[in-house]
Design an enzyme around this catalytic site. Structure first.
Site, PDB file in Angstrom:
ATOM      1  N   ARG A  25       2.822 -46.497  58.937  1.00  0.00           N
ATOM      2  CA  ARG A  25       2.645 -47.949  58.769  1.00  0.00           C
ATOM      3  C   ARG A  25       2.591 -48.672  60.113  1.00  0.00           C
ATOM      4  NH1 ARG A  25       6.359 -48.818  53.398  1.00  0.00           N
ATOM      5  NH2 ARG A  25       4.671 -48.339  51.950  1.00  0.00           N
ATOM      6  N   LYS A  41       3.245 -41.231  33.840  1.00  0.00           N
ATOM      7  CA  LYS A  41       3.199 -41.995  32.588  1.00  0.00           C
ATOM      8  C   LYS A  41       1.889 -42.715  32.333  1.00  0.00           C
ATOM      9  CE  LYS A  41       8.054 -43.306  32.515  1.00  0.00           C
ATOM     10  NZ  LYS A  41       8.849 -44.515  32.797  1.00  0.00           N
ATOM     11  N   GLY A  46       1.210 -43.560  45.927  1.00  0.00           N
ATOM     12  CA  GLY A  46       2.101 -42.809  46.802  1.00  0.00           C
ATOM     13  C   GLY A  46       1.976 -41.299  46.705  1.00  0.00           C
ATOM     14  N   GLY A  55       1.564 -50.011  44.887  1.00  0.00           N
ATOM     15  CA  GLY A  55       1.583 -51.059  43.863  1.00  0.00           C
ATOM     16  C   GLY A  55       0.470 -52.072  44.053  1.00  0.00           C
TER      17      GLY A  55
HETATM   18  P1  AMP Z   1       3.184 -41.512  39.361  1.00  0.00           P
HETATM   19  O1  AMP Z   1       4.193 -42.153  40.251  1.00  0.00           O
HETATM   20  O2  AMP Z   1       3.047 -42.139  38.024  1.00  0.00           O
HETATM   21  O3  AMP Z   1       1.860 -41.279  40.050  1.00  0.00           O
HETATM   22  O4  AMP Z   1       3.769 -40.080  38.994  1.00  0.00           O
HETATM   23  C1  AMP Z   1       3.985 -39.110  39.964  1.00  0.00           C
HETATM   24  C2  AMP Z   1       4.962 -38.109  39.425  1.00  0.00           C
HETATM   25  O5  AMP Z   1       4.437 -37.516  38.255  1.00  0.00           O
HETATM   26  C3  AMP Z   1       5.206 -36.973  40.389  1.00  0.00           C
HETATM   27  O6  AMP Z   1       6.534 -37.049  40.832  1.00  0.00           O
HETATM   28  C4  AMP Z   1       4.957 -35.722  39.560  1.00  0.00           C
HETATM   29  O7  AMP Z   1       5.945 -34.737  39.734  1.00  0.00           O
HETATM   30  C5  AMP Z   1       4.995 -36.241  38.141  1.00  0.00           C
HETATM   31  N1  AMP Z   1       4.224 -35.404  37.220  1.00  0.00           N
HETATM   32  C6  AMP Z   1       2.949 -35.021  37.342  1.00  0.00           C
HETATM   33  N2  AMP Z   1       2.597 -34.200  36.328  1.00  0.00           N
HETATM   34  C7  AMP Z   1       3.669 -34.044  35.555  1.00  0.00           C
HETATM   35  C8  AMP Z   1       3.944 -33.297  34.372  1.00  0.00           C
HETATM   36  N3  AMP Z   1       3.005 -32.556  33.778  1.00  0.00           N
HETATM   37  N4  AMP Z   1       5.179 -33.390  33.850  1.00  0.00           N
HETATM   38  C9  AMP Z   1       6.135 -34.131  34.441  1.00  0.00           C
HETATM   39  N5  AMP Z   1       5.938 -34.864  35.564  1.00  0.00           N
HETATM   40  C10 AMP Z   1       4.724 -34.818  36.115  1.00  0.00           C
END
Ligand code: AMP
Length: 420
Positions: free
Chosen positions: A36, A222, A378, A401
């Protein structure tokens, strides 16, 4: 709105909102990742190189309106000096007499860093100091009082300078004093720094691209975090690739067996709705066809590769597997514009990182063949950096974000304040 490239900074003082919210070593307080700081150099150098002086302001961590030594920006001074190659001045309070004096004595070519803005509730405009059992009336009163003192805070900050530059993309989605409200004090002398300019250019390039096929790769944990983004993208993309934890909400919604994979039960209907909308809009959706299943959420779990909709009871899908990797890579490598947000699996664990690695390589390969690629969020950025692929991607975004909200089609307060 001014443009940083055309603006004359000669004999002017610029107050610059930077994003120096950098990670520090817990014991030594040494900056552990200078990305950064490097991101702000071009803007600072333009100001001082053009005969101006730069007054830098930022937040660091979440001090919640209180002075807390561990969140002091003084820890960041050595890293800034190292990167800029000059000594800088530091004001141990972002407003007040000393800051005022240091700012007024600042000469052309010099740089002053102000202490953490979030030592003041006025920065975020959020009341932290009320007891938990405060009544609604007390809350309302405190909020009104803070709004008044925020005006004084802004006036003091603005009095230091002749012009305002916002280069803190990571906080552009917040309507804070230093990111958007301050603009009213510089109606004819506000502009974006180079970092925000390039972030906007990259995102607009993808959102309004005529270079087809346009492919969005969505991953991460999610669906609920990405609904708005997916909905906005359905109006623009040709292909939508879905991976990561969010896969299983779609698979279960379609009647598949997902074992104990991540699933948002309350989003099953929404998942079907998104698939229906995609079909109506002619967007091709690619969901994984196979996965690496594990018997525990553990780096040493037992694993097996199985069809995506046949996860046995007690098992969970933690990465995409070989056939999916092939299908996704083909789509990516034949795309002309690519947006990637979110990992394909639990890439933090070696055993479940192959899918994310393969996708990163496919994006890099497509880029080499002339596609425009934007990676944001991230975790996908971390994956790209871990693989040393950042310079093989057209643009790697710095704001998780903020990028998400812009790509969702929202107006970011820090952008709107300047762009109008
Ligand atoms: P996000 O911040 O929504 O982009 O989510 C990132 C996180 O999703 C990372 O820490 C990954 O470990 C987790 N992730 C990715 N695929 C899976 C999965 N199949 N099951 C559980 N966690 C996951």
């Amino acid at each position: 709105m001014q443009k940083i490239d055309n603006y004359s900074f000669a004999n002017k003082k610029a107050i610059v909102r930077v994003d120096f919210n950098v990670p520090l070593d817990k014991k030594t307080f040494v900056v552990t990742d200078e990305t950064r700081i490097r991101g702000a150099l071009k803007t600072i150098n333009r100001i001082i190189g053009n005969g101006g002086a730069a007054i830098l302001m930022s937040h660091l961590g979440r001090p919640d309106g209180k002075v807390q030594e561990k969140y002091s920006l003084k820890h960041v001074v050595p890293a800034i000096e190292k990167n800029l190659g000059i000594k800088i001045k530091f004001a141990p309070d972002c407003i007040g007499e000393e800051a005022q004096k240091l700012a007024s004595e600042l000469k052309s070519g010099e740089v002053l860093l102000l202490e953490n803005l979030r030592y003041y509730e006025e920065e975020e405009g959020k009341v932290y100091s009320l007891p938990e059992d405060a009544t609604d009336e007390q809350k309302k009163e405190a909020k009104a009082k803070l709004k008044e003192s925020q005006k004084t805070f802004l006036k003091k900050l603005a009095s230091f300078a002749d012009c305002y530059v916002n280069d803190a993309f990571g906080t552009a989605h917040r309507a804070h004093a230093s990111t958007s409200l301050i603009v009213q004090h510089f109606p004819n002398d506000s502009m974006f720094g180079y970092l925000i300019e390039s972030e906007l250019m990259a995102m607009d390039k993808v959102l309004h691209s005529n270079e087809k096929p346009l492919t969005a790769i969505m991953g991460g944990a999610k669906v609920s975090d990405k609904i708005l983004l997916i909905e906005n993208l359905l109006n623009r993309v040709d292909n939508l690739i879905i991976g990561g934890g969010m896969t299983y909400t779609f698979i279960k919604a379609q009647g598949g067996k997902i074992g104990k994979s991540l699933c948002e039960e309350d989003k099953l209907e929404l998942a079907l709705e998104l698939l229906k909308k995609a079909k109506e809009k002619g967007v091709k959706v690619y969901l994984p066809v196979d996965a690496i299943n594990a018997d525990a959420f553990d780096a040493n779990a037992n694993t097996q590769s199985l069809k995506i909709d046949q996860t046995p009871d007690g098992w969970m899908g933690l990465d995409i597997a070989a056939e999916t990797i092939k299908i996704f890579s083909d789509v990516i490598e034949n795309s002309k514009t690519i947006l990637w947000n979110g990992p394909m699996g639990v890439f933090e664990m070696e055993k479940f990182s192959k899918g994310t690695t393969a996708i990163a390589l496919a994006v890099a390969k497509a880029t080499e063949k002339g596609a425009y690629s934007l990676v944001g969020g991230g975790d996908s950025v971390a994956a790209v950096n871990k693989l040393n692929l950042a310079d093989k991607i057209s643009y790697v975004s710095t704001g998780g974000g903020a990028m998400l909200e812009y790509m969702e089609g929202k107006e970011l307060p820090g952008i709107k304040a300047i762009r109008g």
